[in-house]
Design a protein around this motif. Structure first.
Motif, mmCIF file in Angstrom:
data_model
loop_
_atom_site.group_PDB
_atom_site.id
_atom_site.type_symbol
_atom_site.label_atom_id
_atom_site.label_comp_id
_atom_site.label_asym_id
_atom_site.label_seq_id
_atom_site.Cartn_x
_atom_site.Cartn_y
_atom_site.Cartn_z
ATOM 1 N N MET A 1 0.834 -1.211 0.000
ATOM 2 C CA MET A 1 0.000 0.000 0.000
ATOM 3 C C MET A 1 0.861 1.251 0.000
ATOM 4 O O MET A 1 0.546 2.232 -0.668
ATOM 5 C CB MET A 1 -0.948 -0.012 1.197
ATOM 6 N N TYR A 2 1.968 1.222 0.729
ATOM 7 C CA TYR A 2 2.885 2.368 0.760
ATOM 8 C C TYR A 2 3.429 2.662 -0.638
ATOM 9 O O TYR A 2 3.429 3.813 -1.087
ATOM 10 C CB TYR A 2 4.034 2.091 1.740
ATOM 11 N N TYR A 3 3.869 1.621 -1.340
ATOM 12 C CA TYR A 3 4.426 1.839 -2.673
ATOM 13 C C TYR A 3 3.354 2.208 -3.691
ATOM 14 O O TYR A 3 3.616 2.957 -4.628
ATOM 15 C CB TYR A 3 5.235 0.621 -3.123
ATOM 16 N N MET A 4 2.148 1.686 -3.519
ATOM 17 C CA MET A 4 1.059 2.108 -4.406
ATOM 18 C C MET A 4 0.766 3.595 -4.200
ATOM 19 O O MET A 4 0.570 4.332 -5.169
ATOM 20 C CB MET A 4 -0.195 1.277 -4.143
ATOM 21 N N LYS A 5 0.731 4.028 -2.943
ATOM 22 C CA LYS A 5 0.494 5.442 -2.635
ATOM 23 C C LYS A 5 1.601 6.302 -3.230
ATOM 24 O O LYS A 5 1.346 7.377 -3.780
ATOM 25 C CB LYS A 5 0.409 5.631 -1.107
ATOM 26 N N LYS A 6 2.837 5.811 -3.127
ATOM 27 C CA LYS A 6 3.983 6.526 -3.694
ATOM 28 C C LYS A 6 3.848 6.695 -5.210
ATOM 29 O O LYS A 6 4.307 7.683 -5.759
ATOM 30 C CB LYS A 6 5.257 5.730 -3.389
ATOM 31 N N ASP A 7 3.198 5.722 -5.847
ATOM 32 C CA ASP A 7 2.995 5.775 -7.296
ATOM 33 C C ASP A 7 1.711 6.483 -7.700
ATOM 34 O O ASP A 7 1.316 6.459 -8.865
ATOM 35 C CB ASP A 7 3.004 4.361 -7.880
ATOM 36 N N GLY A 8 1.032 7.097 -6.733
ATOM 37 C CA GLY A 8 -0.135 7.911 -7.051
ATOM 38 C C GLY A 8 -1.472 7.197 -6.987
ATOM 39 O O GLY A 8 -2.491 7.748 -7.400
ATOM 40 N N ILE A 9 -1.497 5.995 -6.470
ATOM 41 C CA ILE A 9 -2.757 5.259 -6.331
ATOM 42 C C ILE A 9 -3.359 5.621 -4.977
ATOM 43 O O ILE A 9 -2.670 5.626 -3.959
ATOM 44 C CB ILE A 9 -2.519 3.742 -6.444
ATOM 45 N N LYS A 10 -4.644 5.938 -4.974
ATOM 46 C CA LYS A 10 -5.305 6.350 -3.731
ATOM 47 C C LYS A 10 -5.207 5.249 -2.677
ATOM 48 O O LYS A 10 -5.346 4.063 -2.978
ATOM 49 C CB LYS A 10 -6.773 6.671 -3.995
ATOM 50 N N ILE A 11 -4.972 5.675 -1.447
ATOM 51 C CA ILE A 11 -4.774 4.731 -0.346
ATOM 52 C C ILE A 11 -6.031 3.901 -0.102
ATOM 53 O O ILE A 11 -5.944 2.725 0.262
ATOM 54 C CB ILE A 11 -4.294 5.454 0.938
#
Length: 137
Positions: A108-118
């Motif tokens: 989830m942290y890396y998805m958020k870093k890539d601009g995906i909503k938490i």
């Protein structure tokens, strides 16, 4: 100045990976002779090791397909390569954290870093976890 900062961060990341790798090997093989481990690896059939590596990759890639599909449901366009990265991150962090509890938060942290909503990433990880647990029963 910015390039020096970026290079320093890169060097520190590599140092961190080397230290974690060294600690992992030391803790896992404590009390074992390294020469015995190497001898056992030489005795193992290379074809079975290759099959095992392919199976692990297929397992991780399977989760990547699920992540890609779920992101597409939320109309988030993400290349498969990036979904594969998320799966490998989860696999790695699950292996190094107690009770395999670090994989999903890291993903989830890396998805958020890539601009995906938490919220999207949290729901995706929740659904995948529930599906895996339901299949295991």
């Amino acid at each position: 100045m910015m390039k020096i900062k970026k290079n320093l961060k890169y060097v520190l990341n590599i140092f961190f990976i080397v230290v974690i790798g060294w600690l992992t090997v030391r803790l896992l093989f404590r009390g074992e002779e390294f020469s015995d481990i190497v001898a056992d690896l030489h005795l193992a059939k290379k074809s079975w090791l290759a099959v095992g590596a392919v199976c692990v990759f297929c397992y991780v890639a399977g989760e990547s397909v699920i992540i890609k599909y779920m992101l597409r449901l939320f109309e988030v366009k993400t290349p498969f390569r990036r979904c594969l990265k998320y799966s490998f991150i989860g696999f790695f962090f699950s292996c190094i954290t107690p009770s395999a509890s670090g994989g999903q938060p890291a993903q989830m942290y890396y998805m958020k870093k890539d601009g995906i909503k938490i919220g999207f990433s949290t729901l995706i990880m929740l659904i995948i976890t529930i599906a895996f647990k339901a299949v295991q029963r």
